[in-house]
Design an enzyme around this catalytic site. Sequence first.
Site, PDB file in Angstrom:
ATOM      1  N   LYS A 184     -66.410 -61.808 -78.119  1.00  0.00           N
ATOM      2  CA  LYS A 184     -65.183 -62.975 -78.217  1.00  0.00           C
ATOM      3  C   LYS A 184     -64.220 -63.113 -76.987  1.00  0.00           C
ATOM      4  O   LYS A 184     -64.108 -62.236 -76.290  1.00  0.00           O
ATOM      5  CB  LYS A 184     -64.387 -62.454 -79.496  1.00  0.00           C
ATOM      6  CG  LYS A 184     -65.175 -62.520 -80.876  1.00  0.00           C
ATOM      7  CD  LYS A 184     -64.518 -61.786 -82.159  1.00  0.00           C
ATOM      8  CE  LYS A 184     -63.978 -60.624 -81.692  1.00  0.00           C
ATOM      9  NZ  LYS A 184     -63.430 -59.953 -83.166  1.00  0.00           N
TER      10      LYS A 184
ATOM     11  N   THR B 207     -52.015 -65.793 -83.430  1.00  0.00           N
ATOM     12  CA  THR B 207     -53.564 -65.629 -83.600  1.00  0.00           C
ATOM     13  C   THR B 207     -53.940 -64.404 -84.346  1.00  0.00           C
ATOM     14  O   THR B 207     -55.165 -63.814 -84.190  1.00  0.00           O
ATOM     15  CB  THR B 207     -54.231 -65.391 -82.126  1.00  0.00           C
ATOM     16  OG1 THR B 207     -53.651 -64.506 -81.588  1.00  0.00           O
ATOM     17  CG2 THR B 207     -53.845 -66.720 -81.409  1.00  0.00           C
TER      18      THR B 207
ATOM     19  N   GLY C 229     -55.471 -61.890 -86.808  1.00  0.00           N
ATOM     20  CA  GLY C 229     -56.310 -61.975 -87.614  1.00  0.00           C
ATOM     21  C   GLY C 229     -57.835 -63.105 -87.297  1.00  0.00           C
ATOM     22  O   GLY C 229     -58.579 -62.990 -88.222  1.00  0.00           O
ATOM     23  N   THR C 230     -57.656 -63.531 -86.199  1.00  0.00           N
ATOM     24  CA  THR C 230     -58.760 -64.580 -85.885  1.00  0.00           C
ATOM     25  C   THR C 230     -59.873 -63.920 -85.833  1.00  0.00           C
ATOM     26  O   THR C 230     -60.944 -64.347 -86.290  1.00  0.00           O
ATOM     27  CB  THR C 230     -58.516 -65.121 -84.290  1.00  0.00           C
ATOM     28  OG1 THR C 230     -57.974 -64.016 -83.373  1.00  0.00           O
ATOM     29  CG2 THR C 230     -57.353 -65.990 -84.348  1.00  0.00           C
ATOM     30  N   GLY C 231     -59.901 -62.317 -85.166  1.00  0.00           N
ATOM     31  CA  GLY C 231     -61.289 -61.906 -85.146  1.00  0.00           C
ATOM     32  C   GLY C 231     -61.793 -61.591 -86.525  1.00  0.00           C
ATOM     33  O   GLY C 231     -63.068 -61.573 -86.822  1.00  0.00           O
ATOM     34  N   CYS C 232     -60.713 -61.116 -87.554  1.00  0.00           N
ATOM     35  CA  CYS C 232     -61.496 -60.692 -88.890  1.00  0.00           C
ATOM     36  C   CYS C 232     -62.093 -62.074 -89.603  1.00  0.00           C
ATOM     37  O   CYS C 232     -62.776 -62.095 -90.231  1.00  0.00           O
ATOM     38  CB  CYS C 232     -60.102 -60.206 -89.666  1.00  0.00           C
ATOM     39  SG  CYS C 232     -59.114 -58.980 -88.871  1.00  0.00           S
TER      40      CYS C 232
HETATM   41  N1  ATP Z   1     -55.535 -69.328 -78.970  1.00  0.00           N
HETATM   42  C1  ATP Z   1     -56.740 -69.385 -79.366  1.00  0.00           C
HETATM   43  N2  ATP Z   1     -57.313 -70.771 -79.439  1.00  0.00           N
HETATM   44  C2  ATP Z   1     -58.715 -70.886 -79.668  1.00  0.00           C
HETATM   45  N3  ATP Z   1     -59.567 -70.161 -80.169  1.00  0.00           N
HETATM   46  C3  ATP Z   1     -59.065 -68.493 -80.153  1.00  0.00           C
HETATM   47  C4  ATP Z   1     -57.514 -68.488 -79.521  1.00  0.00           C
HETATM   48  N4  ATP Z   1     -57.303 -67.114 -79.724  1.00  0.00           N
HETATM   49  C5  ATP Z   1     -58.725 -66.485 -80.194  1.00  0.00           C
HETATM   50  N5  ATP Z   1     -59.491 -67.558 -80.312  1.00  0.00           N
HETATM   51  C6  ATP Z   1     -60.852 -67.183 -80.778  1.00  0.00           C
HETATM   52  O1  ATP Z   1     -60.761 -66.207 -82.058  1.00  0.00           O
HETATM   53  C7  ATP Z   1     -61.912 -65.652 -82.134  1.00  0.00           C
HETATM   54  C8  ATP Z   1     -61.407 -64.134 -82.139  1.00  0.00           C
HETATM   55  O2  ATP Z   1     -61.017 -63.930 -80.526  1.00  0.00           O
HETATM   56  P1  ATP Z   1     -60.326 -62.470 -80.258  1.00  0.00           P
HETATM   57  O3  ATP Z   1     -60.750 -62.096 -79.030  1.00  0.00           O
HETATM   58  O4  ATP Z   1     -58.782 -62.887 -80.697  1.00  0.00           O
HETATM   59  O5  ATP Z   1     -60.796 -61.541 -81.704  1.00  0.00           O
HETATM   60  P2  ATP Z   1     -59.929 -60.072 -82.007  1.00  0.00           P
HETATM   61  O6  ATP Z   1     -59.090 -59.661 -80.857  1.00  0.00           O
HETATM   62  O7  ATP Z   1     -60.750 -59.388 -82.738  1.00  0.00           O
HETATM   63  O8  ATP Z   1     -58.846 -61.036 -82.973  1.00  0.00           O
HETATM   64  P3  ATP Z   1     -57.908 -59.968 -83.904  1.00  0.00           P
HETATM   65  O9  ATP Z   1     -56.278 -59.995 -83.530  1.00  0.00           O
HETATM   66  O10 ATP Z   1     -57.991 -60.699 -85.304  1.00  0.00           O
HETATM   67  O11 ATP Z   1     -58.348 -58.649 -83.827  1.00  0.00           O
HETATM   68  C9  ATP Z   1     -62.691 -66.143 -81.213  1.00  0.00           C
HETATM   69  O12 ATP Z   1     -63.586 -66.702 -81.452  1.00  0.00           O
HETATM   70  C10 ATP Z   1     -61.810 -66.513 -80.014  1.00  0.00           C
HETATM   71  O13 ATP Z   1     -62.572 -67.310 -79.319  1.00  0.00           O
HETATM   72  C1  HMH Z   2     -56.092 -53.711 -91.577  1.00  0.00           C
HETATM   73  C2  HMH Z   2     -56.587 -54.438 -90.434  1.00  0.00           C
HETATM   74  N1  HMH Z   2     -58.029 -54.865 -90.066  1.00  0.00           N
HETATM   75  C3  HMH Z   2     -58.051 -55.527 -88.633  1.00  0.00           C
HETATM   76  C4  HMH Z   2     -57.234 -55.989 -88.043  1.00  0.00           C
HETATM   77  C5  HMH Z   2     -57.422 -56.518 -86.770  1.00  0.00           C
HETATM   78  O1  HMH Z   2     -56.544 -57.339 -86.495  1.00  0.00           O
HETATM   79  C6  HMH Z   2     -55.936 -55.814 -88.485  1.00  0.00           C
HETATM   80  N2  HMH Z   2     -54.746 -56.125 -87.573  1.00  0.00           N
HETATM   81  N3  HMH Z   2     -55.451 -55.114 -89.507  1.00  0.00           N
HETATM   82 MG    MG Z   3     -60.372 -57.813 -83.817  1.00  0.00          MG
END
Ligand code: ATP
Ligand code: HMH
Ligand code: MG
Length: 497
Positions: free
Chosen positions: A393, A434, A436-439
């Site tokens: 990502k 952003t 929770g975007t990855g979850c």
């Molecule tokens: N500002 C943004 N605009 C558009 N897409 C975004 C933005 N930030 C993150 N994304 C998208 O969100 C998804 C998660 O990416 P990210 O790299 O943030 O994952 P993460 O770090 O695991 O997220 P989390 O914070 O939930 O752990 C990817 O598809 C990324 O392209």
């Molecule tokens: C419990 C939990 N799982 C995943 C993430 C990843 O963002 C978070 N912040 N908290």
């Molecule tokens: Mg993540």
Amino acid sequence: MRLYAVTDRAWLNGRTLPELVADAIAGGATFIQLREKHATHDEIVALARELMPICHAAGVPFVIDDEVEIAREVGADGVHVGQSDTACADARRLLGDGAIIGVSVQTVEEARAAQAAGADYLGVGALIPTPTKPDAVDVTSEELARICRAVDIPVVGIGGLRVETLDVLANSGVDGAAVVSALFAADDAQAAARSLRARLDEMLGGGESAFPALPPACAALPAVLAIAGSDSSGGAGIQADIKTVAAHGLFAETAVTALTAQNTMGVRNVLEATPTFIAEQIDAIFEDIPPAAIKIGMCPSAPVIEAVADALTRWSATNIVLDPVMVATSGARLIAEDAVHALEDRLIPLARLITPNMPEAEVLAGFEVRDEKDQERAAVALADRFGCAVLVKGGHGVHDANDVLALPPTETADVGAGVRTTWLRSPRVDTENTHGTGCTLSSAIACGLARGLGLEESVAAAKSYLMGALEAGLNLGAGSGPIDHMWAYRPHQKVPV
Ligand SMILES: Nc1ncnc2c1ncn2[C@@H]1O[C@H](COP(=O)(O)OP(=O)(O)OP(=O)(O)O)[C@@H](O)[C@H]1O
Ligand SMILES: Cc1ncc(CO)c(N)n1
Ligand SMILES: [Mg+2]
């Protein structure tokens, strides 16, 4: 029913219809009609099976033009019939009360008759001379207004509608516009949809018109299991997973691996569940409502990872999307140092897809991941090493939010070839929120798999869903705030960021 898209494959130009429909929805289309005048039965069935999950993943109704039997065969949300097609009453008898039935009409009499026969909405046109009908304006804007006044059900105008001609709908009382080439002949269907939505919301008032919601869930609603940690702030973790699965119209089940005391500014404490208790949760689920897909999130320690891996192996679980959660957006570590090896040895081998962000890809690949070239190199290296699909990502990147998907031969059925890569590109939404975007993304992908979508389509549909959740502009908390998982069900009004 604000922006009603009627598909047409005349202008694909190398794109696929699912891609165009996903773009149209991402741009604001609120209703999809599959219309094929020359395809075979099997071709229409195949197209419908590809398009339906994409529509439902975004909460958009999907109907088929004219083909009532196919609509019943594939479980579409309904049909649209013309005056010379299957009668509305017959379509209702075949599809049942829960179906959405639209009827094309050109006069007040036809409109009243369709409503009496049980139509849920009307399509009225052609309103503008079109290339196929240069001299035919079948319905004037005055007649359109008379039809809208004569019935209580929603009405969409159709025929030659594009941004420049939408004014023909002004003050008519319609609920929306049905468009064909304005969307499917456009170079950028998402941008075209945005322009059409903006003009329609400006003309008809923002927000969604009243329209039959998706039919009630059928008995065989697919279940998606989230094995993850609880995020007390509600924005990430199991809470994000449940919201995402529910927003996709599916049934969420959960096995909690840990409790975190967390908010948008950080994680203040973590309480792990015991390995035995985690195994008991997973066993209870598989003994009763086996999931169609599984998303694994936070697994904070090696014993927790072992317990999850043992249980999923015991149940021969498949369709596993593993989000190798290591650090929260706030920067807090969510996994013990020594647990990474357990992740690599026990959980990744069970996964169909892993979704590391750039820092997580760096830990797993063992080299720096700072730009798109590194992203692609890490995705290929990890797909080669583990034999699974890998989505690296790009949220932590500098420019757009571009993710790269590496597909092993097992996903491409092209055994001779090596790992194939494809980019899922999207503009970076200008927001700090952003969390929770990855979850959310990994759970949305699991929803696509649960609906029977392929891996690439699941990732594309999940990306579209996530963009909507980010663009909704939710602004909660003092730190990096959560996104809006229920955006597709709200009126399309931007929440001021
Ligand atoms: N500002 C943004 N605009 C558009 N897409 C975004 C933005 N930030 C993150 N994304 C998208 O969100 C998804 C998660 O990416 P990210 O790299 O943030 O994952 P993460 O770090 O695991 O997220 P989390 O914070 O939930 O752990 C990817 O598809 C990324 O392209
Ligand atoms: C419990 C939990 N799982 C995943 C993430 C990843 O963002 C978070 N912040 N908290
Ligand atoms: Mg993540």
